[in-house]
Design a protein around this motif. Structure first.
Motif, PDB file in Angstrom:
ATOM      1  N   THR A 274       1.612  -6.483  -5.346  1.00 26.80           N
ATOM      2  CA  THR A 274       2.784  -5.889  -5.987  1.00 26.80           C
ATOM      3  C   THR A 274       4.024  -6.695  -5.604  1.00 26.80           C
ATOM      4  O   THR A 274       4.049  -7.381  -4.576  1.00 26.80           O
ATOM      5  N   TRP A 275       5.057  -6.581  -6.443  1.00 29.03           N
ATOM      6  CA  TRP A 275       6.322  -7.251  -6.137  1.00 29.03           C
ATOM      7  C   TRP A 275       6.932  -6.691  -4.852  1.00 29.03           C
ATOM      8  O   TRP A 275       7.488  -7.434  -4.042  1.00 29.03           O
ATOM      9  N   GLU A 276       6.819  -5.368  -4.658  1.00 25.68           N
ATOM     10  CA  GLU A 276       7.390  -4.756  -3.454  1.00 25.68           C
ATOM     11  C   GLU A 276       6.730  -5.304  -2.192  1.00 25.68           C
ATOM     12  O   GLU A 276       7.410  -5.673  -1.218  1.00 25.68           O
ATOM     13  N   GLY A 277       5.394  -5.376  -2.206  1.00 22.12           N
ATOM     14  CA  GLY A 277       4.680  -5.894  -1.050  1.00 22.12           C
ATOM     15  C   GLY A 277       4.933  -7.373  -0.825  1.00 22.12           C
ATOM     16  O   GLY A 277       5.141  -7.814   0.315  1.00 22.12           O
ATOM     17  N   THR A 278       4.944  -8.141  -1.912  1.00 20.92           N
ATOM     18  CA  THR A 278       5.142  -9.583  -1.798  1.00 20.92           C
ATOM     19  C   THR A 278       6.516  -9.925  -1.245  1.00 20.92           C
ATOM     20  O   THR A 278       6.649 -10.727  -0.305  1.00 20.92           O
ATOM     21  N   LEU A 279       7.544  -9.321  -1.807  1.00 19.40           N
ATOM     22  CA  LEU A 279       8.902  -9.611  -1.355  1.00 19.40           C
ATOM     23  C   LEU A 279       9.165  -9.047   0.041  1.00 19.40           C
ATOM     24  O   LEU A 279       9.785  -9.709   0.882  1.00 19.40           O
ATOM     25  N   GLY A 280       8.661  -7.842   0.299  1.00 17.80           N
ATOM     26  CA  GLY A 280       8.855  -7.246   1.618  1.00 17.80           C
ATOM     27  C   GLY A 280       8.148  -8.028   2.707  1.00 17.80           C
ATOM     28  O   GLY A 280       8.708  -8.278   3.781  1.00 17.80           O
TER      29      GLY A 280
ATOM     30  N   SER B 113       0.820  -1.211   0.000  1.00 17.39           N
ATOM     31  CA  SER B 113       0.000   0.000   0.000  1.00 17.39           C
ATOM     32  C   SER B 113       0.855   1.263   0.000  1.00 17.39           C
ATOM     33  O   SER B 113       0.499   2.273  -0.606  1.00 17.39           O
ATOM     34  N   LEU B 114       1.995   1.210   0.696  1.00 15.83           N
ATOM     35  CA  LEU B 114       2.827   2.407   0.848  1.00 15.83           C
ATOM     36  C   LEU B 114       3.782   2.625  -0.312  1.00 15.83           C
ATOM     37  O   LEU B 114       3.942   3.760  -0.794  1.00 15.83           O
ATOM     38  N   ILE B 115       4.440   1.557  -0.774  1.00 18.53           N
ATOM     39  CA  ILE B 115       5.481   1.750  -1.791  1.00 18.53           C
ATOM     40  C   ILE B 115       5.324   0.835  -3.003  1.00 18.53           C
ATOM     41  O   ILE B 115       6.174   0.836  -3.892  1.00 18.53           O
ATOM     42  N   GLY B 116       4.256   0.050  -3.032  1.00 19.17           N
ATOM     43  CA  GLY B 116       4.084  -0.896  -4.120  1.00 19.17           C
ATOM     44  C   GLY B 116       3.707  -0.229  -5.436  1.00 19.17           C
ATOM     45  O   GLY B 116       2.777   0.581  -5.486  1.00 19.17           O
ATOM     46  N   HIS B 117       4.431  -0.558  -6.495  1.00 18.21           N
ATOM     47  CA  HIS B 117       4.155   0.011  -7.813  1.00 18.21           C
ATOM     48  C   HIS B 117       4.142  -1.049  -8.916  1.00 18.21           C
ATOM     49  O   HIS B 117       3.464  -0.875  -9.917  1.00 18.21           O
ATOM     50  N   THR B 118       4.897  -2.133  -8.701  1.00 17.56           N
ATOM     51  CA  THR B 118       5.065  -3.132  -9.758  1.00 17.56           C
ATOM     52  C   THR B 118       4.073  -4.272  -9.572  1.00 17.56           C
ATOM     53  O   THR B 118       4.158  -4.998  -8.578  1.00 17.56           O
ATOM     54  N   PRO B 119       3.114  -4.446 -10.493  1.00 17.17           N
ATOM     55  CA  PRO B 119       2.122  -5.520 -10.346  1.00 17.17           C
ATOM     56  C   PRO B 119       2.793  -6.891 -10.265  1.00 17.17           C
ATOM     57  O   PRO B 119       3.742  -7.172 -10.998  1.00 17.17           O
ATOM     58  N   PHE B 120       2.299  -7.720  -9.364  1.00 15.40           N
ATOM     59  CA  PHE B 120       2.876  -9.053  -9.166  1.00 15.40           C
ATOM     60  C   PHE B 120       2.300 -10.074 -10.129  1.00 15.40           C
ATOM     61  O   PHE B 120       3.004 -10.903 -10.677  1.00 15.40           O
TER      62      PHE B 120
END
Length: 291
Positions: free
Chosen positions: A199-205, A184-191
């Protein structure tokens, strides 16, 4: 994905109630554990049958005996996985569950043929997939609980069968929460196109934080070795993500936003336990053969 404060509050409140109920079921006794996952099993099956009926309208025509028989057969498998610690008087639940499962797995197709005057392999296949998807996972969760070890050379017998289920479920909770916040905060790249909100950012984080937190806390609290817990947590987040995508695909095929609405902000049973359904069999395999 923009951060939605109102949605986050709803999810948080629902999650708090959910955690209380889950912890009570997980920790009170092995009986509360069995009751908890029997309810989850039944709820997931009801929603699965609803989604399959939306995907293929023919499935809505199955007989009530078929509809409820496969659910009871799945409960029979869960009882079979209880080992020898569950018994009521002289009745051993794992033996009862085995017979129940065998009888219904034979009776369901036979009765379906008699009542519908035809053998519809497609409809039976949907139910067989449900047994693999839902009942197998729930049964192996019971196996993880009942195959836990007990320290008997102490003043009290201490049951630690709940530890691995707690590690598994805690990993999924942390992963889900952290992935939502980070995405929600930094996710930009669709997973994935299947689940556009991921998002990839949320998934990996979320995965990194979940594996790290669970491994460190397990070592601090239980003095467990780092590597086994790390691998259990890693398997959990990877297969849990796969389970989430699988359920998202089912909902997309059915044209449904949520599998149900029993938990505001979280959807239904399948929405909440989709990751658990996929992760549990793989964690069981790892624990069974390597731990």
């Amino acid at each position: 994905m923009a951060f939605n404060l109102r949605a986050f509050r709803t999810r948080t409140l629902t999650a708090a109630v959910f955690v209380i109920v889950m912890l009570a079921g997980l920790l009170l006794s092995h009986w509360s554990f069995l009751i908890l996952f029997s309810v989850i099993h039944t709820g997931c099956w009801i929603e699965y049958q609803r989604l399959i009926g939306m995907i293929d309208a023919d499935y809505k025509t199955i007989t009530p005996f078929h509809r409820y028989g496969v659910i009871i057969a799945g409960l029979g498998f869960m009882l079979w996985m209880t080992s020898g610690i569950y018994h009521i008087g002289n009745i051993n639940l794992n033996e009862t569950g085995l017979w129940l499962m065998y009888v219904l797995l034979i009776a369901v197709p036979v009765v379906e043929i008699v009542l519908s005057k035809q053998f519809n392999l497609k409809l039976l296949s949907y139910s067989l997939l449900g047994l693999i998807y839902i009942s197998l996972s729930m049964g192996l969760m019971i196996a993880l609980r009942t195959e836990g070890f007990i320290f008997e050379n102490t003043p009290f017998s201490i049951d630690f069968g709940w530890i691995i289920p707690i590690i598994l479920i805690a990993t999924l909770w942390i992963n889900d929460t952290m992935a939502y916040i980070i995405g929600s905060l930094i996710g930009h790249t669709p997973f994935s196109k299947v689940s556009p909100n991921k998002t990839w950012e949320g998934t990996l984080g979320g995965a990194l934080l979940a594996v790290s937190i669970v491994t460190l806390i397990s070592h601090a609290v239980f003095q467990s070795d780092y590597l086994p817990v790390f691998l259990i947590a890693l398997i959990t987040v990877v297969m849990g993500t796969a389970g989430d995508l699988l359920e998202s695909k089912l909902k997309r095929l059915a044209g449904a936003k949520d599998s149900g609405n029993i938990m505001p902000g979280h959807g239904g049973f399948l929405d909440r336990f989709d990751s658990l359904l996929m992760a549990t069999p793989f964690v069981w395999l790892f624990v069974k053969f390597f731990v």
